[in-house]
Design a protein around this motif. Sequence first.
Motif, short mmCIF file in Angstrom:
data_model
loop_
_atom_site.label_atom_id
_atom_site.label_comp_id
_atom_site.label_asym_id
_atom_site.label_seq_id
_atom_site.Cartn_x
_atom_site.Cartn_y
_atom_site.Cartn_z
N VAL A 47 32.15 38.04 36.42
CA VAL A 47 33.23 37.23 37.00
C VAL A 47 34.21 38.19 37.67
O VAL A 47 34.64 39.17 37.07
CB VAL A 47 33.94 36.41 35.91
CG1 VAL A 47 35.11 35.63 36.51
CG2 VAL A 47 32.96 35.47 35.24
N MET A 48 34.56 37.90 38.92
CA MET A 48 35.36 38.84 39.69
C MET A 48 36.84 38.48 39.76
O MET A 48 37.65 39.29 40.21
CB MET A 48 34.81 38.94 41.13
CG MET A 48 33.33 39.30 41.20
SD MET A 48 32.92 40.78 40.23
CE MET A 48 33.85 42.02 41.11
N ASP A 49 37.23 37.30 39.33
CA ASP A 49 38.63 36.93 39.35
C ASP A 49 38.92 35.98 38.19
O ASP A 49 38.01 35.47 37.55
CB ASP A 49 39.05 36.30 40.69
CG ASP A 49 38.14 35.14 41.08
OD1 ASP A 49 37.64 34.41 40.19
OD2 ASP A 49 37.92 34.95 42.29
N GLY A 50 40.21 35.79 37.93
CA GLY A 50 40.61 34.95 36.82
C GLY A 50 41.54 35.69 35.87
O GLY A 50 41.74 36.92 35.98
N VAL A 98 39.87 38.59 33.90
CA VAL A 98 39.63 39.78 34.71
C VAL A 98 40.93 40.54 34.94
O VAL A 98 40.96 41.77 34.88
CB VAL A 98 38.98 39.38 36.05
CG1 VAL A 98 38.82 40.59 36.96
CG2 VAL A 98 37.63 38.71 35.81
N ASP A 99 42.01 39.81 35.21
CA ASP A 99 43.31 40.46 35.43
C ASP A 99 43.75 41.22 34.18
O ASP A 99 44.28 42.34 34.27
CB ASP A 99 44.36 39.41 35.80
CG ASP A 99 44.09 38.78 37.16
OD1 ASP A 99 43.36 39.40 37.95
OD2 ASP A 99 44.61 37.67 37.40
N ASN A 145 41.66 44.36 33.78
CA ASN A 145 42.07 45.36 34.77
C ASN A 145 43.37 46.04 34.36
O ASN A 145 43.59 47.20 34.73
CB ASN A 145 42.23 44.72 36.14
CG ASN A 145 40.89 44.34 36.76
OD1 ASN A 145 39.86 44.93 36.43
ND2 ASN A 145 40.90 43.36 37.64
#
Length: 215
Positions: A85-88, A91-92, A95
Motif C-alpha cells: 500500500v503506497m498511501d494512507g 503508510v504515513d 514513514n
Amino acid sequence: MARPKPPSKTPTTLAGSAQVFRQGKRPAPAQDHNVIAQHWQIEAYRHINICGEARYAATLFSSMAGRAELGVSEPQSLARKPVWVMDGAEVDLLNEIAPTVRDRSKLIRDYMLHYVIAGECYLIARDKVETDPGEPGVIWEIVAVTELRRVGDDWEVRHENNNYLKLSKDDPVIRLWNPDPEDRQKAWSPFRSLLPTLIEIEWLTRHIFTQVRSR
C-alpha cells in the motif's frame, strides 16, 4: 510533521503482543513499580556481554531478520507476494517512524535483538535533545526494557551518561513482547531457558581462571 496520537486500539506485531501505555494514567497494581525489567531479563543482558557465543547467536538472528522488507501491505497477502500500500494513515505513520530503508532495517534488527534476549522491548517517541544527532524534531526508537522506568505516573528513558529523560504526556510508550505460554502478561525468550547454562559457563570460566592464577 506533527506526532500522531497513539491508536485507540492495541496494535499488533509479528512477534506476539503489544500494549500502549497512556501517559498520566495509573497502571494496574501488578505493573505499578519503578523498575519494569524482570531479574532474569537483567541477567540475560549481562550474559550477552560476557559470553561471546551467546552474543554471536543473538546478533546473527537479528541481522538475518534485518534483511526483511518492512512495509504496509494489503490484507490477506501473506500467502502470496505482498501487495504494498503506497498511501494512507498507516503508510504515513511508518514513514515517520522509519523513513528510509536503512531506518527500517535498523528497526527490525533492534526489535529482534531484544526479542531474542529479553522477549520484550518498547517503541517510544520523544522530542530530540541537544545530544541527539540530526535536526530538531521527533525521534522514534526501540529501547530495552532495562532502559525505561516509571516514576509515579511519568515515564523516563535512559539517555547519555546514565541520565534519564522524562517523557511528556503526549509521548507514546508501546510495549512489544513475546507472551509467556503460562502467563501471557509476562515476557518469554530463548535466553531465559539458557540462563542456567550461561551461569554454568560463567562459573566454570571463573574456576579455570582461579586455577591458572594460583599456579
